[in-house]
Write a protein that holds these residues in place. Structure first.
Motif, PDB file in Angstrom:
ATOM      1  N   LEU A 108     -97.339-109.418  10.004  1.00 15.00           N
ATOM      2  CA  LEU A 108     -97.078-110.795   9.606  1.00 15.00           C
ATOM      3  C   LEU A 108     -97.916-111.728  10.472  1.00 15.00           C
ATOM      4  O   LEU A 108     -98.192-111.410  11.629  1.00 15.00           O
ATOM      5  CB  LEU A 108     -95.594-111.125   9.774  1.00 15.00           C
ATOM      6  N   ARG A 149    -106.393-114.087   2.795  1.00 13.65           N
ATOM      7  CA  ARG A 149    -105.982-113.657   1.454  1.00 13.65           C
ATOM      8  C   ARG A 149    -107.084-112.918   0.700  1.00 13.65           C
ATOM      9  O   ARG A 149    -106.801-112.140  -0.197  1.00 13.65           O
ATOM     10  CB  ARG A 149    -105.504-114.850   0.615  1.00 13.65           C
ATOM     11  N   ASP A 162    -102.816-108.723   1.970  1.00 10.07           N
ATOM     12  CA  ASP A 162    -101.576-109.294   1.439  1.00 10.07           C
ATOM     13  C   ASP A 162    -100.522-109.434   2.538  1.00 10.07           C
ATOM     14  O   ASP A 162     -99.341-109.567   2.254  1.00 10.07           O
ATOM     15  CB  ASP A 162    -101.037-108.455   0.286  1.00 10.07           C
ATOM     16  N   PRO A 221     -97.941-110.886   4.977  1.00  7.35           N
ATOM     17  CA  PRO A 221     -97.182-112.126   4.862  1.00  7.35           C
ATOM     18  C   PRO A 221     -97.680-113.181   5.861  1.00  7.35           C
ATOM     19  O   PRO A 221     -97.969-112.870   7.013  1.00  7.35           O
ATOM     20  CB  PRO A 221     -95.746-111.716   5.189  1.00  7.35           C
ATOM     21  N   ILE A 224     -96.732-117.051   7.339  1.00  3.38           N
ATOM     22  CA  ILE A 224     -95.829-118.193   7.451  1.00  3.38           C
ATOM     23  C   ILE A 224     -96.628-119.322   8.086  1.00  3.38           C
ATOM     24  O   ILE A 224     -97.121-119.182   9.204  1.00  3.38           O
ATOM     25  CB  ILE A 224     -94.594-117.881   8.317  1.00  3.38           C
ATOM     26  N   ASP A 240     -96.676-117.422   2.360  1.00  2.00           N
ATOM     27  CA  ASP A 240     -95.420-116.888   1.836  1.00  2.00           C
ATOM     28  C   ASP A 240     -94.227-117.759   2.206  1.00  2.00           C
ATOM     29  O   ASP A 240     -93.174-117.674   1.587  1.00  2.00           O
ATOM     30  CB  ASP A 240     -95.208-115.469   2.369  1.00  2.00           C
ATOM     31  N   ASP A 241     -94.400-118.578   3.231  1.00  2.00           N
ATOM     32  CA  ASP A 241     -93.351-119.494   3.671  1.00  2.00           C
ATOM     33  C   ASP A 241     -94.032-120.637   4.414  1.00  2.00           C
ATOM     34  O   ASP A 241     -95.190-120.513   4.831  1.00  2.00           O
ATOM     35  CB  ASP A 241     -92.347-118.771   4.569  1.00  2.00           C
ATOM     36  N   GLN A 244     -89.237-112.233   5.618  1.00  2.00           N
ATOM     37  CA  GLN A 244     -90.543-111.915   5.023  1.00  2.00           C
ATOM     38  C   GLN A 244     -90.880-110.437   5.194  1.00  2.00           C
ATOM     39  O   GLN A 244     -91.401-109.804   4.277  1.00  2.00           O
ATOM     40  CB  GLN A 244     -91.647-112.788   5.632  1.00  2.00           C
ATOM     41  N   ARG A 260     -88.726-108.455   2.724  1.00  2.00           N
ATOM     42  CA  ARG A 260     -89.185-108.605   1.340  1.00  2.00           C
ATOM     43  C   ARG A 260     -90.511-107.898   1.096  1.00  2.00           C
ATOM     44  O   ARG A 260     -90.750-107.400   0.003  1.00  2.00           O
ATOM     45  CB  ARG A 260     -89.323-110.080   0.979  1.00  2.00           C
ATOM     46  N   SER A 261     -91.371-107.873   2.103  1.00  2.00           N
ATOM     47  CA  SER A 261     -92.696-107.269   1.922  1.00  2.00           C
ATOM     48  C   SER A 261     -92.683-105.758   2.098  1.00  2.00           C
ATOM     49  O   SER A 261     -93.688-105.106   1.862  1.00  2.00           O
ATOM     50  CB  SER A 261     -93.690-107.886   2.909  1.00  2.00           C
ATOM     51  N   ARG A 304     -92.397-104.267   4.954  1.00  2.00           N
ATOM     52  CA  ARG A 304     -93.092-103.952   6.200  1.00  2.00           C
ATOM     53  C   ARG A 304     -92.145-103.704   7.363  1.00  2.00           C
ATOM     54  O   ARG A 304     -92.594-103.553   8.485  1.00  2.00           O
ATOM     55  CB  ARG A 304     -94.054-105.083   6.558  1.00  2.00           C
TER      56      ARG A 304
END
Length: 187
Positions: free
Chosen positions: A52, A72, A76, A78, A80, A100-101, A119, A122-123, A125
């Motif tokens: 992240l 990006r 991919d 995450p 923030i 992502d946030d 995050q 959800r990912s 990871r």
């Protein structure tokens, strides 16, 4: 991902005090943390694998939005965004380019840590520890192959017998070394 280690976070923040506060809160939760105070430094570190990225938007050598676009293009991971840019259009733009946030300064470090955890969850990871019951004790088996995979138990008993043919689940919980495994409970 190496299941024997905690998740790795890259903080890209040029305000040293903020970076150190975020680092301290994340490390307290067991995360491995690296800090970059410029986009150039972040791109150099980005060759390492991070789970992240926390990204400030107002960096001295590049806008954080541009850095997010570069990230990006090849990842991919995450992201923030952590920034003083608080307008609705700025938040929408940040999310639109790949964040992502989006967290606005001033912020709660505890809330930021909660968002990091969400995050990662959800990912996919999150590095989970695999615990196993072994004759009255719990062992960390995250470094060993096996565990509950695809609704089946993949562990060997003390004699080396595999129980991979025993389906686990709500209709038929499997018993192993005196403990039930139920994939609804994640055991």
């Amino acid at each position: 991902m190496d299941t024997g280690q905690k998740e790795s976070i890259l903080i890209v923040e040029d305000e040293g005090k903020i970076a150190e506060i975020v680092r301290a809160y994340l490390e307290k939760e067991g995360f491995r943390v690296k800090v970059a105070d410029t986009a150039e430094q972040a791109l150099g570190l980005f060759k390492e694998m991070f789970d992240l990225i926390i990204l400030d938007l107002m960096l001295p050598d590049m806008q954080g939005e541009e850095l997010c676009k570069v990230i990006r293009e090849g990842s991919d991971v995450p992201v923030i965004m952590l920034t003083a840019k608080s307008g609705e259009e700025e938040r929408i733009r940040g999310l639109g380019i790949g964040a992502d946030d989006y967290v606005v300064k001033p912020f709660s470090p505890r809330e930021l840590v909660a968002r990091v955890k969400a995050q990662l969850r959800r990912s996919g990871r999150v590095k989970k520890k695999l615990l196993s019951y072994n004759g009255g004790g719990i062992e960390d088996r995250s470094h060993q192959p096996g565990g509950l995979q695809g609704g089946r138990s993949h562990r060997a008993d003390p004699h080396g017998v595999q129980d991979s043919d025993v389906p686990c689940g709500p209709a038929r919980p499997c018993l192993f070394a005196g403990a039930a495994c139920d994939d609804r409970a994640g055991i």
